[in-house]
Design an enzyme around this catalytic site. Sequence first.
Site, PDB file in Angstrom:
ATOM      1  N   ASN A  44       0.816  -1.219   0.000  1.00 46.49           N
ATOM      2  CA  ASN A  44       0.000   0.000   0.000  1.00 46.49           C
ATOM      3  C   ASN A  44       0.847   1.265   0.000  1.00 46.49           C
ATOM      4  OD1 ASN A  44      -2.560  -1.386   0.170  1.00 46.49           O
ATOM      5  ND2 ASN A  44      -2.052  -1.870   2.288  1.00 46.49           N
ATOM      6  N   ALA A  67       8.927  -9.130  -4.458  1.00 48.59           N
ATOM      7  CA  ALA A  67       9.095 -10.585  -4.544  1.00 48.59           C
ATOM      8  C   ALA A  67       7.838 -11.276  -5.048  1.00 48.59           C
ATOM      9  CB  ALA A  67       9.484 -11.142  -3.173  1.00 48.59           C
ATOM     10  N   ARG A 120       9.842  -5.595  19.251  1.00 42.96           N
ATOM     11  CA  ARG A 120      10.369  -4.666  18.256  1.00 42.96           C
ATOM     12  C   ARG A 120      11.735  -5.134  17.744  1.00 42.96           C
ATOM     13  NH1 ARG A 120      12.022   1.638  19.416  1.00 42.96           N
ATOM     14  NH2 ARG A 120      11.901   2.395  17.286  1.00 42.96           N
ATOM     15  N   SER A 151      10.657   2.150   5.135  1.00 44.94           N
ATOM     16  CA  SER A 151      10.244   1.040   6.007  1.00 44.94           C
ATOM     17  C   SER A 151      10.475   1.382   7.476  1.00 44.94           C
ATOM     18  CB  SER A 151      11.038  -0.219   5.671  1.00 44.94           C
ATOM     19  OG  SER A 151      11.205  -0.393   4.283  1.00 44.94           O
ATOM     20  N   ASP A 180       5.220  13.247  10.106  1.00 50.12           N
ATOM     21  CA  ASP A 180       4.821  13.686  11.448  1.00 50.12           C
ATOM     22  C   ASP A 180       4.690  15.213  11.470  1.00 50.12           C
ATOM     23  OD1 ASP A 180       5.798  11.110  13.450  1.00 50.12           O
ATOM     24  OD2 ASP A 180       6.757  11.322  11.501  1.00 50.12           O
ATOM     25  N   ARG A 183       1.535  16.333   9.791  1.00 48.66           N
ATOM     26  CA  ARG A 183       0.390  16.162  10.695  1.00 48.66           C
ATOM     27  C   ARG A 183       0.372  17.270  11.743  1.00 48.66           C
ATOM     28  NH1 ARG A 183       2.021   9.859  10.970  1.00 48.66           N
ATOM     29  NH2 ARG A 183       0.539   9.018   9.459  1.00 48.66           N
ATOM     30  N   HIS A 207      11.147   8.829  14.653  1.00 48.52           N
ATOM     31  CA  HIS A 207       9.820   8.677  14.070  1.00 48.52           C
ATOM     32  C   HIS A 207       9.098   7.643  14.934  1.00 48.52           C
ATOM     33  CE1 HIS A 207       6.515   8.153  11.357  1.00 48.52           C
ATOM     34  NE2 HIS A 207       6.825   6.891  11.107  1.00 48.52           N
ATOM     35  N   THR A 262      -1.623   2.763   6.648  1.00 48.82           N
ATOM     36  CA  THR A 262      -1.510   4.144   6.176  1.00 48.82           C
ATOM     37  C   THR A 262      -0.948   4.092   4.761  1.00 48.82           C
ATOM     38  OG1 THR A 262       0.745   4.392   7.036  1.00 48.82           O
ATOM     39  CG2 THR A 262      -1.065   5.036   8.486  1.00 48.82           C
TER      40      THR A 262
END
Length: 347
Positions: A44, A67, A120, A151, A180, A183, A207, A262
């Site tokens: 997306n 891929a 994470r 990414s 950011d 926004r 970020h 998003t």
Amino acid sequence: MSSSSSLSLDGLELNQVFFKSIANSNPPSQTNHHTKISVIGVGNVGMAIAQTILTQDLVDELALVDANSDKLRGEMLDLQHAAAFLPRTKIVASADYTVTAGSDLCIVTAGARQNPGESRLNLLQRNLAMYKSIVPELVKYSPECILLIVSNPVDLLTYVAWKLSGFPVNRVIGSGTNLDSSRFRFLIADHLDVNAQDVQAYIVGEHGDSSVALWSSISVGGIPVLSFLENQQIAFEKDTLEKIHKQVVQSAYEVINLKGYTSWAIGYSVANLAFSIIRDQRRIHPVSILAKGFYGIDGGDVFLSLPAQLGRNGVLGVTNVHLTDEEIQQLRNSAETILEVQNQLGI
């Protein structure tokens, strides 16, 4: 793959029949630069970026890599079928990185999705493995390109891309807090009922949750907001400012909860960065760059967002924005947050 069909008559290309050459004409000039951008990952985000770049008449050629060959060909054909409504751009796609050869800018959106309950660090390790197969290929076929990393976690993966590429630091950039900050500008503009383009405001640092809102440097129509309020003896609550910053941090989560991902805002944001770079606009963007040596950040080679001037050579310089002592400390804390995870990568 470059087209859905090949038109020829008994081996003769149709354009050779349709057009007659002008006598004594010279071959096309080699001095005109052929501008090319490659987008790695056609999810997306990648497709929102590709679509926005196409509408800006920014490049002669757009290459897509993924891929998933079926989705890749489908996305390529879908864009090619819009040719009558877009500026003329050659669109090619392949799972093979040879298609990216000669790129001026390579935009990497490919990345592993976080599994439920996954840490994470584990997600980052999976992305690191993916980048080890992506970045060297981009460097091989486009050794003079600029790498633009999108990414997530973008600051850490921009560092990874820099280490894997061997590029000078000015040619490895993360999309960072450019979105950011957009926004942030929107929310301030919404509060003041003005156009967001008249608001200058930056989010810097990570970020992510440790990002820093630079309230001290916000201006609207050239008027510093906090200084104006103080000079007019207009009281304002710091809590109100923090609520706006919190809205910025939560914005992506809200969009993801509502629509699952998003795409459009990051598409416009990254295309905006691409425009500044390819067209040598020398505009100021808060993007993820090597921050060591700025604002007392000296704990290691950490990438985080600072207002930087972008042009044809990538990062041209870092804007000397005045930060308060509190903002500097918050920025250093943000750097430490990133470094804490980065030091566990082993790269």
